[in-house]
Scaffold this active site. Structure first.
Site, PDB file in Angstrom:
ATOM      1  N   GLY A 180       0.935  -1.308  -0.037  1.00 37.99           N
ATOM      2  CA  GLY A 180       0.052   0.122  -0.072  1.00 37.99           C
ATOM      3  C   GLY A 180       0.843   1.154  -0.011  1.00 37.99           C
ATOM      4  O   GLY A 180       2.120   1.316  -0.517  1.00 37.99           O
ATOM      5  N   ASN A 181       0.215   2.335   0.326  1.00 37.84           N
ATOM      6  CA  ASN A 181       1.031   3.605   0.372  1.00 37.84           C
ATOM      7  C   ASN A 181       2.301   3.575   1.131  1.00 37.84           C
ATOM      8  O   ASN A 181       3.464   4.049   0.667  1.00 37.84           O
ATOM      9  CB  ASN A 181       0.145   4.722   1.129  1.00 37.84           C
ATOM     10  CG  ASN A 181      -1.114   5.060   0.228  1.00 37.84           C
ATOM     11  OD1 ASN A 181      -1.149   4.619  -0.928  1.00 37.84           O
ATOM     12  ND2 ASN A 181      -2.251   5.644   0.805  1.00 37.84           N
TER      13      ASN A 181
ATOM     14  N   CYS B 215       2.596   7.227  12.481  1.00 35.35           N
ATOM     15  CA  CYS B 215       3.104   8.606  11.961  1.00 35.35           C
ATOM     16  C   CYS B 215       3.133   9.639  12.948  1.00 35.35           C
ATOM     17  O   CYS B 215       4.050  10.570  13.182  1.00 35.35           O
ATOM     18  CB  CYS B 215       2.324   8.627  10.654  1.00 35.35           C
ATOM     19  SG  CYS B 215       0.500   9.110  10.792  1.00 35.35           S
TER      20      CYS B 215
ATOM     21  N   GLY C 269      -4.631   5.020   3.712  1.00 35.24           N
ATOM     22  CA  GLY C 269      -4.922   3.666   3.049  1.00 35.24           C
ATOM     23  C   GLY C 269      -5.828   2.829   3.826  1.00 35.24           C
ATOM     24  O   GLY C 269      -6.058   3.262   5.029  1.00 35.24           O
TER      25      GLY C 269
ATOM     26  N   THR D  61      -4.384   2.101   7.456  1.00 37.14           N
ATOM     27  CA  THR D  61      -4.429   3.102   8.332  1.00 37.14           C
ATOM     28  C   THR D  61      -5.857   3.081   9.022  1.00 37.14           C
ATOM     29  O   THR D  61      -6.177   3.465   9.990  1.00 37.14           O
ATOM     30  CB  THR D  61      -3.895   4.329   7.804  1.00 37.14           C
ATOM     31  OG1 THR D  61      -2.771   4.155   7.272  1.00 37.14           O
ATOM     32  CG2 THR D  61      -4.182   5.433   8.590  1.00 37.14           C
TER      33      THR D  61
ATOM     34  N   ASN E 170      -6.952   0.915  11.454  1.00 38.87           N
ATOM     35  CA  ASN E 170      -6.154   0.866  12.744  1.00 38.87           C
ATOM     36  C   ASN E 170      -6.332   1.945  13.404  1.00 38.87           C
ATOM     37  O   ASN E 170      -5.454   2.329  14.244  1.00 38.87           O
ATOM     38  CB  ASN E 170      -4.758   0.596  12.365  1.00 38.87           C
ATOM     39  CG  ASN E 170      -4.249  -0.913  11.890  1.00 38.87           C
ATOM     40  OD1 ASN E 170      -3.330  -1.199  11.445  1.00 38.87           O
ATOM     41  ND2 ASN E 170      -5.448  -1.709  11.922  1.00 38.87           N
TER      42      ASN E 170
ATOM     43  N   ASN F 246       2.736  12.435   6.483  1.00 41.79           N
ATOM     44  CA  ASN F 246       2.560  11.143   7.315  1.00 41.79           C
ATOM     45  C   ASN F 246       3.213  10.079   7.002  1.00 41.79           C
ATOM     46  O   ASN F 246       3.966   9.285   7.854  1.00 41.79           O
ATOM     47  CB  ASN F 246       1.198  10.876   7.727  1.00 41.79           C
ATOM     48  CG  ASN F 246       0.369  10.840   6.532  1.00 41.79           C
ATOM     49  OD1 ASN F 246       0.229  11.836   5.581  1.00 41.79           O
ATOM     50  ND2 ASN F 246      -0.345   9.848   6.218  1.00 41.79           N
TER      51      ASN F 246
END
Length: 313
Positions: free
Chosen positions: A12-13, A129, A162, A165, A168, A288
């Site tokens: 992912g990102n 982050c 994404g 994130t 979570n 981030n």
């Protein structure tokens, strides 16, 4: 020292940004494998175009790849829920694990605060982050004046968050709050994350509030500026948004904070930050991503150096 091969689980990102950083910037790390679960993901496609071995079969696919034998360090950029199994399998194979999820199985690592203290741990956790951006500031205040309460608010562009994130958010707040205490040194900690849907997307912004013992304001200010410079050494887009602010909380108007027992008097320190990304993958608003992946790569490079020292002694 020869380069250490790494694998990244999670295309992912975060995983994709980390891959690009390793390939463009690192002098001690080398990409070995990019791992995902979506064969159509942009991260896997980009990895393949850049000549990196890939699998879309997750951790099981990684373990079955011949390239895995040469991998020494594995980054996990999936989710807190997936990390436990990933970590167990990676550690059983004799590899080192750097966890970019909020799972926090291993010790928390914030490079400028405790980056040299956990280099022998088999699994280290990069907090979040928001934690990477703000906990250095809490620690900077705490080394001058004891922080009784630290609160951070991390605002990130919705486009930079994404599915991992978003899944979570609870773990983000819990892990960051705990790390404010364990690494930042605060007696109590609280973390808030905001996904900002503004268009065009706004740069990552972070606010840090510390309630601490009364102390020399200039010493606190200098400690914060020194810490900002340390973070900037690996995240150039990290900076103070405005001057550090101080407010005396007197006994005539004490603060009542639910997270603290009783009333608070002392010094309130307010710090406003912004983090501009290097735009290795997503545009520069995604600071981030940049601070998380930069911290993870810096930690991996230190671990690689420690592994080399151990191999030559």
């Amino acid at each position: 020292m020869g380069k250490k091969k790494v694998a990244i689980i999670g295309s992912g990102n975060i995983g994709t940004d980390l891959m690009i950083k390793v390939m463009r910037l690192s002098e001690v790390l080398e990409m070995g494998v990019m791992v995902g679960i979506d064969p159509a993901s942009d991260g896997l496609a980009r990895a393949a175009r850049m000549g990196v071995a890939t699998t879309h079969k997750g951790i099981d696919g990684l373990l079955a790849m011949p390239e895995f034998a040469d991998v020494e360090i594995v980054f996990d950029a999936t989710s807190a829920g997936a990390h436990k199994r990933n970590s167990e399998l990676v550690l059983a194979a004799g590899k080192r694990m750097i966890d970019l999820t909020p799972a926090a199985i291993g010790p928390y690592v914030i490079p400028p605060v405790n980056g040299d203290k956990c280099l022998d741990a088999l699994n280290v956790n990069m907090v979040t982050c928001g934690g990477q951006a703000t906990i250095p500031i809490v620690a900077a205040v705490n080394r001058v004046a004891k922080v009784h309460y630290g609160e951070i608010i991390a605002s990130i562009a919705s486009k930079s968050a994404g599915p991992g994130t978003r899944a979570n958010i609870d773990e983000f707040t819990e892990t960051t709050s705990q790390a404010i205490m364990d690494v930042g040194g605060a007696t109590r900690g609280k973390a808030i994350i905001i996904l900002n849907p503004a268009e065009p997307p706004l740069i990552m912004r972070d606010t840090v509030y510390c309630l601490c013992e009364d102390a020399d304001q200039e010493a606190i200010r200098q400690s914060i500026h020194d810490m900002v410079a340390e973070v900037q050494s690996y995240v150039p887009g990290y900076r103070l948004k405005q001057a550090v602010q101080f407010e005396h909380i007197g006994s005539n108007r004490p603060l009542q904070i639910p997270e603290m027992d009783g009333e608070y008097t002392g010094l309130k320190v307010s710090v406003f930050l912004e983090v501009e990304g290097a735009a290795h993958y997503l545009p520069s608003y995604a600071g981030n991503l940049d601070i998380m992946t930069s911290a993870a790569m810096k930690t991996a490079e230190k671990i690689a150096a420690r592994m080399h020292e151990g191999a030559t002694t």
